[in-house]
Design a protein around this motif. Sequence first.
Motif, PDB file in Angstrom:
ATOM      1  N   ALA A  88       0.855  -1.190   0.000  1.00  0.00           N
ATOM      2  CA  ALA A  88       0.000   0.000   0.000  1.00  0.00           C
ATOM      3  C   ALA A  88       0.888   1.236   0.000  1.00  0.00           C
ATOM      4  N   PRO A  89       1.241   1.767  -1.187  1.00  0.00           N
ATOM      5  CA  PRO A  89       2.122   2.929  -1.250  1.00  0.00           C
ATOM      6  C   PRO A  89       1.383   4.238  -0.988  1.00  0.00           C
ATOM      7  N   VAL A  90       1.981   5.077  -0.138  1.00  0.00           N
ATOM      8  CA  VAL A  90       1.459   6.405   0.173  1.00  0.00           C
ATOM      9  C   VAL A  90       2.584   7.399  -0.056  1.00  0.00           C
TER      10      VAL A  90
ATOM     11  N   ALA B  58      -4.694   2.124   2.648  1.00  0.00           N
ATOM     12  CA  ALA B  58      -4.142   0.804   2.315  1.00  0.00           C
ATOM     13  C   ALA B  58      -4.993   0.093   1.277  1.00  0.00           C
ATOM     14  N   THR B  59      -5.281   0.784   0.163  1.00  0.00           N
ATOM     15  CA  THR B  59      -6.135   0.204  -0.875  1.00  0.00           C
ATOM     16  C   THR B  59      -5.360  -0.573  -1.923  1.00  0.00           C
ATOM     17  N   GLY B  60      -4.064  -0.348  -2.002  1.00  0.00           N
ATOM     18  CA  GLY B  60      -3.253  -0.982  -3.037  1.00  0.00           C
ATOM     19  C   GLY B  60      -2.870  -0.018  -4.130  1.00  0.00           C
ATOM     20  N   GLU B  61      -3.683   1.020  -4.366  1.00  0.00           N
ATOM     21  CA  GLU B  61      -3.290   2.073  -5.289  1.00  0.00           C
ATOM     22  C   GLU B  61      -2.246   2.968  -4.638  1.00  0.00           C
TER      23      GLU B  61
ATOM     24  N   ARG C  91      -2.406  -5.247   3.791  1.00  0.00           N
ATOM     25  CA  ARG C  91      -1.299  -4.857   2.917  1.00  0.00           C
ATOM     26  C   ARG C  91      -0.152  -4.250   3.722  1.00  0.00           C
ATOM     27  N   LEU C  92       1.059  -4.358   3.172  1.00  0.00           N
ATOM     28  CA  LEU C  92       2.231  -3.774   3.816  1.00  0.00           C
ATOM     29  C   LEU C  92       2.397  -2.331   3.333  1.00  0.00           C
ATOM     30  N   PRO C  93       2.251  -1.345   4.210  1.00  0.00           N
ATOM     31  CA  PRO C  93       2.330   0.049   3.781  1.00  0.00           C
ATOM     32  C   PRO C  93       3.765   0.466   3.458  1.00  0.00           C
ATOM     33  N   TRP C  94       3.873   1.313   2.440  1.00  0.00           N
ATOM     34  CA  TRP C  94       5.122   1.994   2.100  1.00  0.00           C
ATOM     35  C   TRP C  94       4.844   3.491   2.148  1.00  0.00           C
TER      36      TRP C  94
ATOM     37  N   THR D 146      13.062   2.615  12.984  1.00  0.00           N
ATOM     38  CA  THR D 146      13.653   1.724  13.983  1.00  0.00           C
ATOM     39  C   THR D 146      12.781   0.527  14.335  1.00  0.00           C
ATOM     40  N   ARG D 147      11.459   0.661  14.141  1.00  0.00           N
ATOM     41  CA  ARG D 147      10.564  -0.429  14.555  1.00  0.00           C
ATOM     42  C   ARG D 147       9.568  -0.847  13.479  1.00  0.00           C
ATOM     43  N   GLY D 148       9.682  -0.286  12.297  1.00  0.00           N
ATOM     44  CA  GLY D 148       8.702  -0.570  11.259  1.00  0.00           C
ATOM     45  C   GLY D 148       8.815  -1.943  10.633  1.00  0.00           C
ATOM     46  N   ARG D 149       9.989  -2.555  10.695  1.00  0.00           N
ATOM     47  CA  ARG D 149      10.186  -3.844  10.018  1.00  0.00           C
ATOM     48  C   ARG D 149       9.283  -4.933  10.599  1.00  0.00           C
ATOM     49  N   GLN D 150       9.173  -5.016  11.912  1.00  0.00           N
ATOM     50  CA  GLN D 150       8.421  -6.111  12.520  1.00  0.00           C
ATOM     51  C   GLN D 150       6.940  -6.104  12.114  1.00  0.00           C
ATOM     52  N   PRO D 151       6.240  -4.951  12.177  1.00  0.00           N
ATOM     53  CA  PRO D 151       4.848  -4.966  11.716  1.00  0.00           C
ATOM     54  C   PRO D 151       4.712  -4.872  10.203  1.00  0.00           C
TER      55      PRO D 151
END
Length: 352
Positions: free
Chosen positions: A69-71, A177-180, A216-219, A242-247
Amino acid sequence: MVVIGRDADETGETVDLGHFRAADGSHGARVALDCEFPHAGLVVGKRGYGKSYTLGVVAEGLARARGVAPVVVDPLGVFTTLASGTVPATVVSEPRVSPGTLPPRAWCGLLGLAPDSAAGAVLWQVASGAETLAAMRRELEDLECSAVARRTVRNHLALAESWDVFAPAGLDAAALATGEVTVLDLAGAPTTAMNAVVRAVATALYEARVVGSVARLPWLLCDEAHVFFDGVAAPALRTLLTRGRQPGVSLLAATQRPGALPDVAVSQADLLVAHRLTDRGDLAALDRARPAYAAESLTAGLPTRPGDVTVVDDTAEAVHAVRVRERDTPHGGASPRAGAVETRRRGAGNLK
């Protein structure tokens, strides 16, 4: 095709970045960036060498990938062209967030009131638990405090309302987080207002993944990142680093001033895409946080041609010379040219 950002035996979604660049400038094999897994990335480069262009290339690729989910945070209004029809994208003009998404301390920083001052303490109280600016104003009128503090907070809340970035039902993670590609068009907004939106959006994406409310995994792609690391958005961006990788939340920050970023923004980046840099302070910032295997490449070896990049992949502990591909959508960040302006006929408009 070589995929940067993951081990050679791993598979999954990728972003088409371009080609390897030979010493003579010719194209080599195709190169992609991994987006199957979360990353902390940094795109740097002096003005005019393709930093925002590269961010657009990544945004296009993410829009076509599954499960992400790119923002895009667009402080200059140069990414609205992503919604040209060739990639799935939505532009949110004048994005708004709920006041309740900002903690009391953030409100103090946002409005420039020290938390230990009389007015700051009052603002802290009215911001605690309030979900709207109207609720904050009602709480203020009912609170026992000095007339001076009340008037100060009232005036500052009126200032916040004038930014027009707050709404009771603001952007939430599900809407993003729609995918667009979701482009947050913040062009023209005050820096403090932009920081409020980025703080709220980054926090919402992170918390949504922590509790599992979005699949979806947000970017979060953030242009002019130095503006936000220097404002109230900074704590939320640091959390993603620092903590975004785990979720599973990724941050890709772009800036022409890496020297203005905190060291953690460089040291935590497992993907570094470097265009041309010449400022000593910016080069020193990369030098301080560089991995040992990339020492020469990040100082003396940076490219000199727009569109050429040095990519540091900390996963594979490798450095790559890459030519970024051409975008599929128009680039809105190109500098205007005087020669493109239609010249008036000779003598037209002359003063007499």
